[in-house]
Structures are given as C-alpha cells and as structure tokens.
Design a protein around this motif. Structure first.
Motif, PDB file in Angstrom:
ATOM      1  N   ASN A 191      -2.368  73.345 -22.423  1.00  0.00           N
ATOM      2  CA  ASN A 191      -2.533  72.965 -21.939  1.00  0.00           C
ATOM      3  C   ASN A 191      -2.334  71.171 -22.714  1.00  0.00           C
ATOM      4  N   LEU A 192      -1.040  71.651 -23.126  1.00  0.00           N
ATOM      5  CA  LEU A 192      -0.615  69.985 -23.681  1.00  0.00           C
ATOM      6  C   LEU A 192       1.052  69.849 -23.185  1.00  0.00           C
ATOM      7  N   SER A 193       0.977  68.680 -22.133  1.00  0.00           N
ATOM      8  CA  SER A 193       1.777  68.258 -21.070  1.00  0.00           C
ATOM      9  C   SER A 193       3.422  67.513 -22.010  1.00  0.00           C
ATOM     10  N   VAL A 194       4.228  67.773 -21.197  1.00  0.00           N
ATOM     11  CA  VAL A 194       5.556  66.650 -21.632  1.00  0.00           C
ATOM     12  C   VAL A 194       5.246  65.628 -21.855  1.00  0.00           C
ATOM     13  N   THR A 234      -3.583  65.197 -36.572  1.00  0.00           N
ATOM     14  CA  THR A 234      -4.606  66.594 -37.087  1.00  0.00           C
ATOM     15  C   THR A 234      -5.638  66.809 -36.487  1.00  0.00           C
ATOM     16  N   ALA A 235      -6.354  65.709 -35.526  1.00  0.00           N
ATOM     17  CA  ALA A 235      -7.499  66.113 -34.519  1.00  0.00           C
ATOM     18  C   ALA A 235      -6.919  66.242 -33.205  1.00  0.00           C
ATOM     19  N   ILE A 236      -5.473  65.816 -32.847  1.00  0.00           N
ATOM     20  CA  ILE A 236      -4.489  66.397 -31.869  1.00  0.00           C
ATOM     21  C   ILE A 236      -4.214  68.129 -32.272  1.00  0.00           C
ATOM     22  N   VAL A 237      -3.779  68.334 -33.002  1.00  0.00           N
ATOM     23  CA  VAL A 237      -2.908  69.894 -33.654  1.00  0.00           C
ATOM     24  C   VAL A 237      -4.983  70.853 -33.614  1.00  0.00           C
ATOM     25  N   ALA A 238      -5.164  70.575 -34.322  1.00  0.00           N
ATOM     26  CA  ALA A 238      -6.838  70.925 -33.682  1.00  0.00           C
ATOM     27  C   ALA A 238      -7.501  71.503 -32.407  1.00  0.00           C
ATOM     28  N   TYR A 239      -7.179  70.240 -31.838  1.00  0.00           N
ATOM     29  CA  TYR A 239      -7.750  70.424 -30.423  1.00  0.00           C
ATOM     30  C   TYR A 239      -6.980  71.307 -29.849  1.00  0.00           C
ATOM     31  N   PHE A 240      -5.749  71.112 -30.043  1.00  0.00           N
ATOM     32  CA  PHE A 240      -4.967  72.437 -28.940  1.00  0.00           C
ATOM     33  C   PHE A 240      -4.888  73.292 -29.530  1.00  0.00           C
ATOM     34  N   GLN A 241      -5.235  73.979 -30.710  1.00  0.00           N
ATOM     35  CA  GLN A 241      -5.562  75.142 -31.125  1.00  0.00           C
ATOM     36  C   GLN A 241      -6.511  75.800 -30.280  1.00  0.00           C
TER      37      GLN A 241
END
Length: 172
Positions: A75-78, A62-69
């Motif tokens: 900025n998300l790398s494969v 959930t924190a990851i999703v919020a961070y990328f929001q």
C-alpha cells in the motif's frame, strides 16, 4: 495496534512535530518583528527546537513503519515514499547541524541563517502546509487550526523579510 489506532498516532505525531517545527520556522523572524522575552527565548532555543522536531518526527516515522506493517507494504506509494524520504533526510541534516552548533563545533553544512538552511525550512514547511492548508475549509476543525497556523507562520516570515531585509539571513 490496529489500523485505526495507528492512524490516530500518525495524525498526533505529525501535528506534534508541526507545532515544534513552527518554533523553528518563526523563531528568528518573530524576534525581529516583535522583540520581547518570548520571541528572544524562542530564537535562542531554535537549535533545540530543530532537534525536538527531528525526535518527534522519528516517532512519526516509527508510526509509519508500524502502520505499513499492519496494512501491508504494497500500500506504500512511490509518490509518498520519495518526497517523504527526502523530507526526513532534510530534517535529520538540520538536526545534525543544530547538534553541532549546540556542541560548539563548526559544521560543514547548514550554518544557521544560510540559504540552504532557509530553503530546507521552507521545504519542510511546504510538506506540512500541503497536508493542512487544503483542508482548512473542508477538513476537521483540527486541520483548520493547523492550516491557519501554517499560513500564519509563513506570513510572519514574509513580514520579517519585508520589514527587515537585512534580517533575512538571521531568520534563515
């Protein structure tokens, strides 16, 4: 929330999950090496620790999703998405198997102590260790603590394998 706050939440949830995961990783090995009240309790409650690690890691997701929001999905790398996604699937598969064991059902995969479960635990350990161990010397003191914890937990499992070769299946 801003980026700095979300980074702090990411660090906190990752460390929290790792501490719970260590209980899963060393529970049976610790019981076999040093029988006692605590190690027996840890081993008996191993499935609950697996469920707890999955719940904690869901907070991390959930924190990851919020961070990328906040910072943008570009900025998300494969190179992070694929191994991270695989690790989440493995954690959730272990949690499903643990929930089935806790409910008394026979699950079709990940029986406690099987090779797939052991491999899964080592895979998850590796993901955490790759974040903490390289920073033992160069990182913050917190990274040093968690890096040493990662190495100590691996040492406990290896010591159990060497001392009790037949207990390997039980410490899976």
């Amino acid at each position: 929330m801003n980026e700095a706050t979300l980074r702090m939440v990411l660090h906190l949830t990752a460390r929290m999950t790792f501490v719970v995961f260590v209980g899963v990783f060393i529970g049976n090995a610790l019981r076999d090496l040093w029988p006692g009240v605590f190690s027996a309790w840890l081993s008996r409650h191993r499935d609950w620790f697996i469920v707890g690690a999955a719940a904690s890691h869901t907070l991390h997701l959930t924190a990851i999703v919020a961070y990328f929001q906040v910072v943008g999905w570009s900025n998300l790398s494969v190179l992070r998405l694929v191994p991270g996604g695989l690790t989440y699937m493995v954690i959730y598969a272990l949690a499903v198997a643990a929930i089935l064991r806790l409910s008394g059902r026979k699950e079709p995969f990940f029986r406690a102590g099987t090779r797939p479960e052991g491999f899964s635990l080592y895979l998850i350990w590796f993901v955490f260790a790759s974040a903490f161990v390289p920073r033992i010397v160069s990182g913050w003191p917190a990274y040093s603590f968690f890096g040493v914890l990662a190495l100590a937990s691996l040492t406990i499992r290896i010591a159990c394998r060497m001392r009790h070769p037949r207990a390997v299946a039980a410490s899976g």
